[in-house]
Design an enzyme around this catalytic site. Structure first.
Site, PDB file in Angstrom:
ATOM      1  CB  THR A 191     -15.876 -82.014 -24.542  1.00 49.24           C
ATOM      2  OG1 THR A 191     -16.327 -82.937 -23.581  1.00 49.24           O
ATOM      3  CG2 THR A 191     -15.279 -80.821 -23.840  1.00 49.24           C
ATOM      4  CD  GLU A 277      -6.788 -82.872 -25.820  1.00 51.72           C
ATOM      5  OE1 GLU A 277      -6.970 -81.741 -25.338  1.00 51.72           O
ATOM      6  OE2 GLU A 277      -6.974 -83.927 -25.194  1.00 51.72           O
ATOM      7  CG  ASN A 408      -5.776 -85.191 -22.304  1.00 56.89           C
ATOM      8  OD1 ASN A 408      -6.581 -84.350 -21.970  1.00 56.89           O
ATOM      9  ND2 ASN A 408      -5.695 -85.647 -23.542  1.00 56.89           N
ATOM     10  CB  THR A 413       1.794 -79.504 -14.940  1.00 54.00           C
ATOM     11  OG1 THR A 413       1.778 -80.530 -15.948  1.00 54.00           O
ATOM     12  CG2 THR A 413       1.104 -80.019 -13.689  1.00 54.00           C
TER      13      THR A 413
END
Length: 413
Positions: A191, A277, A408, A413
């Site tokens: 990705t 991440e 993640n 949010t």
């Protein structure tokens, strides 16, 4: 020894390219979110894209464009919304984006390629994007690579950029690249978004072949979390502005150019894996002694992608059993009595038999990598030999930390 040198300039280091990156208001954060790369002349264009059945509109758009037209002048990238799973309206938004940029640059919309990244299911706010295009064009610069690299990132901690230079005949030839990627990283394709520029003259068929092979050895050989995205795109332009003779088939010069292209892609791929991440170090898995290159890469990618291996590295635990288990489930045959595993300089397993080693020193080796210099001394090396075959393959990944779940879990949010 590499027949090239690293230079500054990134995506605009090759002759005849400009780039820009601005804040158009597409990201709620207010960070830069719109990038543009432009060639002074029509450039040969090639691309490699996601293999997911759920694809963003920009991916379908680029695939269709490149099937009928192997040239492009511009790449427009929105880093606010993925424009994936947005139905027919997403397709119309892609067409409108290309048309708006084409009109503003006074080029055919068919000469515009597109890329997007962001939350899946979110359409691009077209009025905001179109309002940003004049500002984006005004910001175009032959030194605009850093701005463009900063405008395509999402959860990345750092922009990713590289440029290399070689000599073909009596002419200098350059390849530059920028990329984004941090999560949802897995082979076929990992990705990411990556854009590459080159000033050599290469035929469309040969350029596509070179890019596809380079992708296999780079972006298709990294993993962070086992997820492949809807928007993965690798787009490369070659505009011929170095004025070298056109390359139409493989030759010594073409082999050198492809090797440099692969090196650019590998640097960007490793930068993506290192920026995984929550990651604290890069993991490089080198596999030798395999039946062929495909087998070697498959084993390397399986080990690099193992959650248990990645967790052990984060815990600085030299648990070679997890490495052996991952190799064993890679789906390729080998004799376990030939298996050899090394962690850095520490021999853990040989001829399928456990070896005595200093566990605390091996753990310290991984701790040291976590504090090492970026992409220089921050790599945990796992070497695996499967036997006496000639196949060699490498994959890159990162460790799996607590922060990956946190990042993640809170993504939308």
């Amino acid at each position: 020894m590499a027949d090239w040198q690293e230079i500054s300039g990134g995506i605009t280091a090759p002759k005849g390219y400009q780039a820009a990156g601005i804040t158009a208001g597409l990201k709620p954060s207010g960070l830069p979110d719109l990038a543009l790369i432009v060639s002074d002349v029509e450039a040969i264009a090639a691309g490699v894209f996601t293999t997911s059945q759920v694809k963003a509109a920009c991916v379908d758009y680029c695939r269709q464009r490149l099937q009928v037209k192997h040239n492009a002048r511009a790449i427009l990238c929105n880093a606010g919304q993925a424009n994936a799973a947005t139905g027919s309206q997403g397709w119309f938004d892609a067409l409108e984006s290309a048309m708006a940029l084409g009109q503003a640059l006074n080029i055919p919309s068919e000469s515009v390629l597109l890329a997007s990244t962001g939350v899946i299911g979110k359409r691009i706010p077209m009025e905001t994007l179109k309002a940003g295009i004049p500002k984006l064009i005004a910001a175009l610069s032959a030194t605009g690579s850093d701005a463009a690299a900063g405008a395509i990132i999402t959860t990345d901690l750092v922009p990713k950029s590289i440029a290399l230079e070689t000599t073909i005949g009596d002419r200098s030839v350059r390849i530059g690249g920028i990329a984004k990627g941090s999560g949802m990283i897995h082979p076929n394709m990992a990705t990411m978004l990556a854009f590459v520029t080159c000033d050599a003259a290469v035929s469309p068929v040969l350029w596509q072949q070179m890019l596809s092979r380079a992708a296999e050895k780079s972006f298709n050989s990294i993993t962070v979390d086992g997820d492949t995205s809807t928007n993965d795109s690798l787009i490369a332009l070659a505009n011929g502005q170095s004025r070298t003779p056109a390359m139409t088939e493989m030759s010594t010069e073409a082999e050198n150019l492809e090797a440099m292209l692969t090196a650019v892609c590998q640097h960007l791929a490793k930068a993506i894996a290192r920026d995984g991440e929550g990651a604290t170090c890069l993991v490089e898995v080198q596999v030798t002694g395999a039946h062929d290159e495909y087998v070697a890469r498959q084993v390397a990618k399986t080990i690099a992608g193992s959650s248990l291996v990645k967790s052990a590295i984060f815990g600085r635990d030299p648990n070679w059993g997890r490495i052996a288990a991952a190799a064993g489930r890679a789906g390729v045959p080998f004799e376990q009595e030939n298996l050899k595993i090394t962690l850095g300089d520490f021999l853990l397993l040989e001829n399928g038999q456990p070896q005595n080693f200093d566990r605390s020193a091996a753990s310290e080796y991984m701790k040291k990598a976590a504090s090492g210099a970026y992409l220089k001394e921050d790599t945990v090396l796992i070497s695996v030999s499967l036997g006496n075959g000639t196949g060699v393959g490498t994959a890159w990944g990162c460790d799996l930390s607590y922060d990956y779940v946190k990042i993640n879990a809170e993504y939308t949010t």
